[in-house]
Write a protein that holds these residues in place. Structure first.
Motif, mmCIF file in Angstrom:
data_model
loop_
_atom_site.group_PDB
_atom_site.id
_atom_site.type_symbol
_atom_site.label_atom_id
_atom_site.label_comp_id
_atom_site.label_asym_id
_atom_site.label_seq_id
_atom_site.Cartn_x
_atom_site.Cartn_y
_atom_site.Cartn_z
ATOM 1 N N GLU A 79 0.811 -1.319 -0.056
ATOM 2 C CA GLU A 79 -0.051 -0.028 0.219
ATOM 3 C C GLU A 79 0.711 1.183 0.202
ATOM 4 N N THR A 80 1.586 1.373 1.068
ATOM 5 C CA THR A 80 2.379 2.600 1.088
ATOM 6 C C THR A 80 3.736 2.379 0.393
ATOM 7 N N LEU A 81 4.280 1.321 -0.140
ATOM 8 C CA LEU A 81 5.597 1.124 -0.710
ATOM 9 C C LEU A 81 6.719 1.259 0.139
ATOM 10 N N GLU A 82 6.543 1.546 1.385
ATOM 11 C CA GLU A 82 7.505 1.828 2.621
ATOM 12 C C GLU A 82 8.112 0.430 2.966
ATOM 13 N N ALA A 83 9.552 0.529 3.305
ATOM 14 C CA ALA A 83 9.985 -0.533 3.634
ATOM 15 C C ALA A 83 9.908 -1.079 5.122
#
Ligand code: URA
Length: 210
Positions: free
Chosen positions: A108-112
């Motif tokens: 969703e956020t493309l955060e790691a």
């Protein structure tokens, strides 16, 4: 472009990268080409490593000859695709120490998000190269380098196979002190965070999981 971004335009690397991009390139060829490019990249990245003179004896006489100075370099692979670059680099840096950072990309956020971290001891005396083939949004590379920085190494470099302008911008903003080594900077990211034209999903292409 920032001084700290090194585009390695060597013809051999460019030729091999083109073969890797082609959608019909087999898993076996992709892996072999990645290993070959990784070795050439490692050669460039280690160009400024310090050496020190030691006394050795040739069959004819004693001499002072250069060897790499200091503690062994650490290659930190961002799992899982980083292992492709790591394997090639270890072929010309066989004594390197190895660390791993496990990160997955939140769809969703493309955060790691970190799930694994292990590096050698005495990091404060070592130089580190963090390896991850695709600098796309830069989120995983930024998180991996931030985590490695917590261990206090002497210096950190980052190496990839392909970079997007967005990833370079995000990375250099987060880590202006870390040099980036990449054979190419592509056009842009698509809506799913993939590099265009790129080469697809590096992990899938290395491991044949497409
Ligand atoms: N990760 C990949 O494997 N490929 C891309 O294009 C972007 C991120």
């Amino acid at each position: 472009m920032a001084d700290r971004v090194h585009v390695i335009g060597h013809p051999l690397i460019q030729h091999k990268l083109t073969l890797m991009r082609k959608k019909d390139t087999s898993t076996a060829s992709f892996r072999r080409l990645l290993a070959e490019i990784s070795q050439l990249l490692a050669y460039e990245i280690t160009r400024d490593m310090p050496t020190q003179l030691v006394e050795i004896e040739t069959p004819l006489m004693k001499m002072q000859a250069p060897v790499l100075a200091g503690k062994k370099i650490v290659l930190v692979s961002v799992l899982r695709a980083g292992n492709g670059l790591l394997d090639g680099m270890l072929q010309i840096l066989p004594s390197a120490r190895v660390g791993h950072v496990g990160l997955y990309r939140d769809p969703e956020t493309l955060e790691a998000v970190e799930y694994y971290f292990k590096v050698p001891k005495e990091m404060q005396d070592r130089d580190v190269v963090v390896v991850d083939p695709m600098l796309a949004t830069g989120h995983s590379a930024i998180a991996a380098v931030s985590r490695v920085k917590e261990t206090g190494p002497r210096a950190i470099k980052f190496a990839c196979l392909l970079a997007a302008p967005e990833g370079i911008a995000n990375f250099t903003e987060a880590h202006p002190d870390v040099d980036i080594y990449t054979p190419a900077i592509d056009e842009r990211l698509n809506d799913h965070g993939y590099i265009l034209p790129g080469l697809g999903d590096a992990g899938d292409r290395i491991y044949g999981t497409v």
